[in-house]
Design a protein around this motif. Structure first.
Motif, mmCIF file in Angstrom:
data_model
loop_
_atom_site.group_PDB
_atom_site.id
_atom_site.type_symbol
_atom_site.label_atom_id
_atom_site.label_comp_id
_atom_site.label_asym_id
_atom_site.label_seq_id
_atom_site.Cartn_x
_atom_site.Cartn_y
_atom_site.Cartn_z
ATOM 1 N N GLU A 104 -3.475 3.738 -11.468
ATOM 2 C CA GLU A 104 -3.823 2.771 -10.429
ATOM 3 C C GLU A 104 -4.426 3.475 -9.214
ATOM 4 N N ASN A 162 0.806 -1.229 0.000
ATOM 5 C CA ASN A 162 0.000 0.000 0.000
ATOM 6 C C ASN A 162 0.834 1.272 0.000
ATOM 7 N N GLU A 205 -12.897 2.590 -6.985
ATOM 8 C CA GLU A 205 -13.413 1.388 -6.316
ATOM 9 C C GLU A 205 -13.825 1.703 -4.880
ATOM 10 N N PHE A 206 -13.011 2.488 -4.189
ATOM 11 C CA PHE A 206 -13.333 2.883 -2.815
ATOM 12 C C PHE A 206 -14.629 3.692 -2.786
ATOM 13 N N ARG A 259 -7.954 4.263 -10.159
ATOM 14 C CA ARG A 259 -8.771 3.050 -10.136
ATOM 15 C C ARG A 259 -9.148 2.677 -8.708
ATOM 16 N N ARG A 260 -8.175 2.736 -7.814
ATOM 17 C CA ARG A 260 -8.443 2.388 -6.409
ATOM 18 C C ARG A 260 -9.400 3.391 -5.769
ATOM 19 N N ARG A 261 -9.243 4.660 -6.090
ATOM 20 C CA ARG A 261 -10.143 5.685 -5.546
ATOM 21 C C ARG A 261 -11.564 5.433 -6.039
#
Length: 133
Positions: free
Chosen positions: A112, A103, A119-120, A115-117
Motif C-alpha cells: 500500500e 495516514n 500515485e503521488f 501504491r501511494r508513492r
C-alpha cells in the motif's frame, strides 16, 4: 474572502489572509490544522476537527459542506476581534479513533505504501507537465 486549506498550504494561506486583511479584504480561514493556523495569527479561523484536506466539510456530504460554509460566514460577521477561532460542531465520526489511524504509515502494508508513492509520483509528473505547458 473564504479560503479553505489543504495540507500543503496552511502557512501560505495564513500569510495570504493576513496580507489581504492589511489591505482591507476580510478573510476566514477554514482549516483542520489548528496549531499551524493559530500560530500564524490569522484574523478569523473556523477549525474543523477533521482529517487534513477536509476543511470545507465531509467529502460528498453536501449538508456538512453547507453547514461549514454557513459557520464561516457567521464567523466573518460576528468575530469579536483579531485572532478569533470558532470550532465547528461537526464531527468526523462518533469517536476520535480515526486520529490514530488516519495516514498512519505504520498501519499500512509495504504494498500500500508503494501504491501511494507511485500515485503521488504520477500526480507530480502531471503537475510538472501542466506547469511546462
Amino acid at each position: 474572502m473564504l479560503v479553505p486549506n489543504c495540507p500543503v498550504c496552511h502557512q501560505t494561506t495564513a500569510l495570504v489572509a493576513r496580507h489581504l486583511e492589511r489591505n482591507g479584504i476580510a478573510t476566514v480561514i477554514m482549516g483542520c490544522a489548528k496549531d499551524i493556523i493559530e500560530h500564524a495569527a490569522v484574523p478569523r479561523f473556523l477549525f474543523s476537527d477533521f482529517p487534513l484536506g477536509n476543511s470545507a466539510g465531509k467529502p460528498h456530504d453536501i449538508a456538512s459542506q453547507a453547514q461549514t460554509l454557513e459557520l464561516a460566514l457567521k464567523l466573518l460577521e460576528t468575530a469579536s476581534g483579531p485572532q478569533t477561532t470558532m470550532q465547528s460542531p461537526l464531527r468526523w465520526s462518533e469517536d476520535a479513533s480515526w486520529k490514530l489511524d488516519y495516514n498512519n504509515v505504520a498501519q499500512l502494508s509495504p504494498e500500500e505504501l508503494a501504491r501511494r508513492r507511485a500515485e503521488f509520483d504520477k500526480q507530480k509528473e502531471i503537475a510538472r507537465g501542466n506547469r511546462a505547458a
